[in-house]
Design a protein around this motif. Structure first.
Motif, short mmCIF file in Angstrom:
data_model
loop_
_atom_site.label_atom_id
_atom_site.label_comp_id
_atom_site.label_asym_id
_atom_site.label_seq_id
_atom_site.Cartn_x
_atom_site.Cartn_y
_atom_site.Cartn_z
N GLU A 174 1.81 -5.63 6.35
CA GLU A 174 1.51 -4.41 5.61
C GLU A 174 2.83 -3.79 5.18
O GLU A 174 3.70 -3.53 6.00
CB GLU A 174 0.71 -3.44 6.47
N THR B 223 -0.89 0.06 -6.44
CA THR B 223 -1.33 -0.18 -5.07
C THR B 223 -2.82 0.09 -5.03
O THR B 223 -3.31 0.93 -5.79
CB THR B 223 -0.61 0.75 -4.07
N PRO B 224 -3.55 -0.60 -4.21
CA PRO B 224 -3.13 -1.70 -3.35
C PRO B 224 -2.98 -3.00 -4.13
O PRO B 224 -3.75 -3.28 -5.04
CB PRO B 224 -4.28 -1.82 -2.35
N CYS C 277 -2.39 6.74 -1.37
CA CYS C 277 -3.35 6.05 -2.24
C CYS C 277 -4.73 6.00 -1.57
O CYS C 277 -4.89 5.43 -0.49
CB CYS C 277 -2.82 4.65 -2.51
N THR D 41 -2.44 -7.11 -3.13
CA THR D 41 -2.49 -8.06 -2.02
C THR D 41 -2.10 -9.43 -2.53
O THR D 41 -2.66 -9.91 -3.52
CB THR D 41 -3.92 -8.10 -1.43
N TYR E 170 0.83 -1.20 0.00
CA TYR E 170 0.00 0.00 0.00
C TYR E 170 0.87 1.25 0.00
O TYR E 170 2.09 1.18 0.15
CB TYR E 170 -0.92 0.02 1.22
N CYS F 149 -6.05 2.47 -1.18
CA CYS F 149 -5.37 1.78 -0.07
C CYS F 149 -6.00 2.14 1.27
O CYS F 149 -6.19 1.27 2.13
CB CYS F 149 -3.89 2.13 -0.04
N LYS G 199 -7.81 -0.49 4.02
CA LYS G 199 -7.23 -0.71 5.37
C LYS G 199 -8.21 -1.39 6.33
O LYS G 199 -7.82 -2.33 7.02
CB LYS G 199 -6.75 0.61 5.97
N ASP H 134 4.51 -0.67 3.17
CA ASP H 134 4.37 0.66 2.57
C ASP H 134 5.41 0.79 1.46
O ASP H 134 6.61 0.74 1.71
CB ASP H 134 4.59 1.73 3.63
#
Length: 122
Positions: free
Chosen positions: A74, A94-95, A53, A97, A49, A56, A60, A76
């Motif tokens: 997580e 981003t994001p 953004c 996963t 993330y 992002c 969260k 950054d």
């Protein structure tokens, strides 16, 4: 006036075409991560993330829902270590996963994803 409207329409067409191409490239590069070996986490989620953004920040709370049940890292992408990892993985958006099982990337999600969808991938 008509010429200006045509110019604006053409500019919008170029902008949305460019954005679609970027999304396609980000998804394509992310899918190449499947089956990649990850040494620093055996089972869990890697969440890449950026604080800048907006998507992002919206994701969260979804990531927070998973923290009680799964190991979540997580990362950054604006931090030095995060930037190095994002470059190593070849991430473009981003994001992003990653779902990791037995040190292997099993699923890759680019963009907003609900916690339930991530849980089903685990």
């Amino acid at each position: 006036m008509e010429a200006i409207l045509k110019l604006i329409a053409f500019a919008l067409f170029l902008f949305f075409s460019f954005m679609s191409l970027l999304k396609f490239l980000a998804s394509y590069r992310a899918k190449r991560l499947l089956e990649k070996r990850v040494e620093f986490i055996k089972d869990g989620i890697l969440f890449f993330y950026s604080e800048r953004c907006a998507a992002c920040r919206l994701m969260k709370p979804e990531i927070q829902k998973l923290k009680g049940s799964f190991r979540v890292m997580e990362i950054d992408v604006l931090s030095p270590d995060g930037a190095r990892l994002a470059k190593e993985f070849g991430l473009m958006a981003t994001p992003t996963t990653l779902v990791v099982k037995d040190n292997i990337v099993q699923k890759v999600f680019v963009g907003l994803v609900k916690a339930e969808r991530l849980m089903s991938a685990l």
